[in-house]
Motif scaffolding. Structure first.
Motif, PDB file in Angstrom:
ATOM      1  N   LYS B  71       5.229 -15.740  -4.292  1.00 43.72           N
ATOM      2  CA  LYS B  71       5.611 -16.260  -5.608  1.00 43.72           C
ATOM      3  C   LYS B  71       4.836 -15.552  -6.716  1.00 43.72           C
ATOM      4  N   GLU B  72       3.545 -15.443  -6.503  1.00 44.51           N
ATOM      5  CA  GLU B  72       2.685 -14.805  -7.500  1.00 44.51           C
ATOM      6  C   GLU B  72       3.096 -13.353  -7.721  1.00 44.51           C
ATOM      7  N   LEU B  73       3.333 -12.675  -6.618  1.00 47.87           N
ATOM      8  CA  LEU B  73       3.691 -11.268  -6.716  1.00 47.87           C
ATOM      9  C   LEU B  73       4.983 -11.071  -7.504  1.00 47.87           C
ATOM     10  N   LEU B  74       5.955 -11.926  -7.238  1.00 46.79           N
ATOM     11  CA  LEU B  74       7.248 -11.784  -7.912  1.00 46.79           C
ATOM     12  C   LEU B  74       7.177 -12.198  -9.385  1.00 46.79           C
ATOM     13  N   GLU B  75       6.398 -13.226  -9.655  1.00 44.96           N
ATOM     14  CA  GLU B  75       6.335 -13.717 -11.034  1.00 44.96           C
ATOM     15  C   GLU B  75       5.541 -12.797 -11.940  1.00 44.96           C
ATOM     16  N   GLU B  76       4.492 -12.223 -11.395  1.00 47.16           N
ATOM     17  CA  GLU B  76       3.612 -11.410 -12.242  1.00 47.16           C
ATOM     18  C   GLU B  76       4.092  -9.984 -12.425  1.00 47.16           C
ATOM     19  N   SER B  77       4.993  -9.579 -11.525  1.00 46.71           N
ATOM     20  CA  SER B  77       5.461  -8.205 -11.615  1.00 46.71           C
ATOM     21  C   SER B  77       6.440  -8.020 -12.775  1.00 46.71           C
ATOM     22  N   GLU B  78       6.357  -6.868 -13.396  1.00 41.75           N
ATOM     23  CA  GLU B  78       7.298  -6.590 -14.488  1.00 41.75           C
ATOM     24  C   GLU B  78       8.590  -5.998 -13.951  1.00 41.75           C
ATOM     25  N   ASN B  79       8.457  -5.260 -12.873  1.00 41.91           N
ATOM     26  CA  ASN B  79       9.644  -4.692 -12.252  1.00 41.91           C
ATOM     27  C   ASN B  79       9.921  -5.440 -10.941  1.00 41.91           C
ATOM     28  N   VAL B  80      10.943  -6.282 -10.960  1.00 40.31           N
ATOM     29  CA  VAL B  80      11.243  -7.140  -9.815  1.00 40.31           C
ATOM     30  C   VAL B  80      11.637  -6.321  -8.594  1.00 40.31           C
ATOM     31  N   GLN B  81      12.393  -5.293  -8.830  1.00 41.77           N
ATOM     32  CA  GLN B  81      12.822  -4.452  -7.716  1.00 41.77           C
ATOM     33  C   GLN B  81      11.625  -3.863  -6.976  1.00 41.77           C
ATOM     34  N   GLU B  82      10.657  -3.404  -7.741  1.00 43.08           N
ATOM     35  CA  GLU B  82       9.439  -2.869  -7.134  1.00 43.08           C
ATOM     36  C   GLU B  82       8.689  -3.933  -6.340  1.00 43.08           C
ATOM     37  N   ALA B  83       8.667  -5.150  -6.892  1.00 41.70           N
ATOM     38  CA  ALA B  83       7.970  -6.252  -6.226  1.00 41.70           C
ATOM     39  C   ALA B  83       8.623  -6.570  -4.887  1.00 41.70           C
ATOM     40  N   PHE B  84       9.951  -6.629  -4.889  1.00 43.23           N
ATOM     41  CA  PHE B  84      10.668  -6.883  -3.626  1.00 43.23           C
ATOM     42  C   PHE B  84      10.391  -5.768  -2.620  1.00 43.23           C
ATOM     43  N   THR B  85      10.435  -4.560  -3.105  1.00 44.51           N
ATOM     44  CA  THR B  85      10.140  -3.421  -2.224  1.00 44.51           C
ATOM     45  C   THR B  85       8.763  -3.572  -1.605  1.00 44.51           C
ATOM     46  N   GLN B  86       7.826  -3.941  -2.443  1.00 45.17           N
ATOM     47  CA  GLN B  86       6.446  -4.115  -1.971  1.00 45.17           C
ATOM     48  C   GLN B  86       6.364  -5.201  -0.900  1.00 45.17           C
ATOM     49  N   ILE B  87       7.041  -6.316  -1.127  1.00 42.96           N
ATOM     50  CA  ILE B  87       7.016  -7.443  -0.180  1.00 42.96           C
ATOM     51  C   ILE B  87       7.577  -7.030   1.173  1.00 42.96           C
ATOM     52  N   PHE B  88       8.704  -6.363   1.146  1.00 43.67           N
ATOM     53  CA  PHE B  88       9.336  -5.990   2.410  1.00 43.67           C
ATOM     54  C   PHE B  88       8.585  -4.855   3.105  1.00 43.67           C
ATOM     55  N   LYS B  89       8.059  -3.929   2.325  1.00 44.10           N
ATOM     56  CA  LYS B  89       7.288  -2.831   2.939  1.00 44.10           C
ATOM     57  C   LYS B  89       6.017  -3.382   3.571  1.00 44.10           C
ATOM     58  N   GLN B  90       5.451  -4.392   2.938  1.00 43.14           N
ATOM     59  CA  GLN B  90       4.257  -5.030   3.487  1.00 43.14           C
ATOM     60  C   GLN B  90       4.574  -5.683   4.834  1.00 43.14           C
ATOM     61  N   ALA B  91       5.730  -6.353   4.891  1.00 40.92           N
ATOM     62  CA  ALA B  91       6.158  -7.001   6.148  1.00 40.92           C
ATOM     63  C   ALA B  91       6.330  -5.956   7.244  1.00 40.92           C
ATOM     64  N   VAL B  92       6.915  -4.820   6.881  1.00 43.58           N
ATOM     65  CA  VAL B  92       7.108  -3.746   7.854  1.00 43.58           C
ATOM     66  C   VAL B  92       5.763  -3.179   8.303  1.00 43.58           C
ATOM     67  N   LYS B  93       4.889  -3.003   7.340  1.00 45.16           N
ATOM     68  CA  LYS B  93       3.560  -2.451   7.641  1.00 45.16           C
ATOM     69  C   LYS B  93       2.825  -3.353   8.636  1.00 45.16           C
ATOM     70  N   GLU B  94       2.858  -4.638   8.371  1.00 44.70           N
ATOM     71  CA  GLU B  94       2.212  -5.592   9.277  1.00 44.70           C
ATOM     72  C   GLU B  94       2.827  -5.522  10.670  1.00 44.70           C
ATOM     73  N   SER B  95       4.148  -5.392  10.704  1.00 48.19           N
ATOM     74  CA  SER B  95       4.844  -5.339  11.989  1.00 48.19           C
ATOM     75  C   SER B  95       4.423  -4.124  12.805  1.00 48.19           C
ATOM     76  N   LEU B  96       4.203  -3.021  12.118  1.00 45.59           N
ATOM     77  CA  LEU B  96       3.858  -1.787  12.815  1.00 45.59           C
ATOM     78  C   LEU B  96       2.383  -1.716  13.166  1.00 45.59           C
ATOM     79  N   GLU B  97       1.562  -2.270  12.305  1.00 45.46           N
ATOM     80  CA  GLU B  97       0.113  -2.133  12.496  1.00 45.46           C
ATOM     81  C   GLU B  97      -0.465  -3.097  13.517  1.00 45.46           C
ATOM     82  N   ASP B  98      -0.096  -4.363  13.388  1.00 49.65           N
ATOM     83  CA  ASP B  98      -0.697  -5.376  14.246  1.00 49.65           C
ATOM     84  C   ASP B  98      -0.596  -4.990  15.714  1.00 49.65           C
TER      85      ASP B  98
END
Lengths: 193, 193
Positions: B71-98
């Motif tokens: 919620k914080e990430l999406l609300e504070e971001s000025e570019n929503v598209q970038e925020a969504f990208t960040q959220i999903f890339k983070q999920a992928v990163k966690e999936s690959l790293e763990d």
DNA sequence: TTAATTCAGGAACGATTGTTCCGTATTTTT
DNA sequence: AAAAATACGGAACAATCGTTCCTGAATTAA
């Protein structure tokens, strides 16, 4: 020389699929199996080995049956887009109708066991790969026939489709009964066709 | 008047989240909890009640923390598209790293328990609704700012996004380590922006 | 100091788990 | 009819489950 079995092994396996699908591996007790399969403890263990082996056989059976159904539908259809629509609408229909929503046995097992049992992990992984292949060939056919946009390449689209399929099955397992939620997902997804 | 607790209750709860997330409810024994939380059986039961209550508190804690972060990430971001990208890339990163891929605790619990425990079902349902709302407001903001296409309405897009999020978490739980699979899903998904 | 409270550790509980084994009944082949 | 083989039901197994309780030590506030 010997007495014949009084039960059909495949029918018993179908029963095993049912209860494991519904209750999961850890949630299904030996007594559950005896009651639901309708055969004695001894017969159960003599026929299928232990619980792990029975579960594995049940999951394999589910996999093959499910894959064959989808493969056939996609291969025999002349309009691939319509076939995909049918597949996904069927998944939604099952999710809404089932009083006890079981989701997808493969997805459930994946979440519950893949991490702790490498045999299960292997089946799950192979299943995703096979589904990807089935979807891939169908998408390629659809693109050639001009039924599916070529804006995205076929493999990308296939992986995307299967991901949404998984998601829908999780939604079903959680008991979501709002049709609009499913319809929105399908609407967005198919807008890429 | 009394001796003070030697452990931090919230820290212990975090440990509970970890192990339940990793092993699931049925897969985690009382002994596992004692070992992993680092406190005695008696302290554990005195502090958190029984296993069900502890699990419930752990899931609630996970829910709030996860939602707040997104919620914080999406609300504070000025570019929503970038925020969504960040959220999903983070999920992928966690999936690959763990090394031990845990997926999403909420999705896991949904699959394992929602069908047999209505309290869990309620939390899962509320969670999906809240996530949908968070995504909805972000998409609306993005559409107004011209960062997201208005070809599909915001609610449809939100539900679609969350469905793909679930799917990715299932993939992670299954141990998928091929980055290209995740990237393809994201590529197709974001092509609707 | 005294009283109150909570700690850790472990023994012990009944219930349930998955599994094995045994005696009997039943069917098939020789 | 006799013998071999297997299914069957149910008793019984050891192990583990979640949970409770007891003990004594530790710490705090009055």
């Amino acid at each position: 020389m010997a007495r014949t079995k009084e039960f059909n092994e495949d029918q018993a396996l179908d029963k095993a699929v049912e209860i494991f699908w519904h209750k999961g591996y850890n949630g299904t007790s030996a007594q559950d199996l005896v009651t639901h399969l309708g055969l004695s403890r001894s017969s159960l263990y003599d026929t299928f080995g232990d619980k792990q082996q029975l579960f594995f056989k049940a999951l394999k059976r589910y996999q093959i049956q499910g894959q064959d159904a989808i493969k056939e539908l996609l291969e025999e259809s002349e309009n691939v887009q319509e076939a995909f629509t049918q597949i996904f609408k069927q998944a939604v229909k099952e999710s809404l109708e089932d009083r006890i929503t079981k989701g997808c046995f493969m997805v459930n097992s994946s979440v519950e066991l893949a991490m702790h049992d490498e045999n299960i992990a292997k089946v799950v992984s192979e299943n995703r790969q096979t589904m990807e292949d089935i979807f891939l060939k169908a998408v390629q056919k659809g693109q050639k026939a001009g039924q599916i946009s070529t804006k995205l390449d076929a493999l990308t689209l296939s992986r995307f489709l299967y991901n949404n399929y998984s998601g829908i099955r999780v939604l079903a397992r959680a008991g979501e009964k709002n049709k609009q939620v499913y319809d929105d997902i399908l609407k967005a997804m198919f807008s890429l066709f």
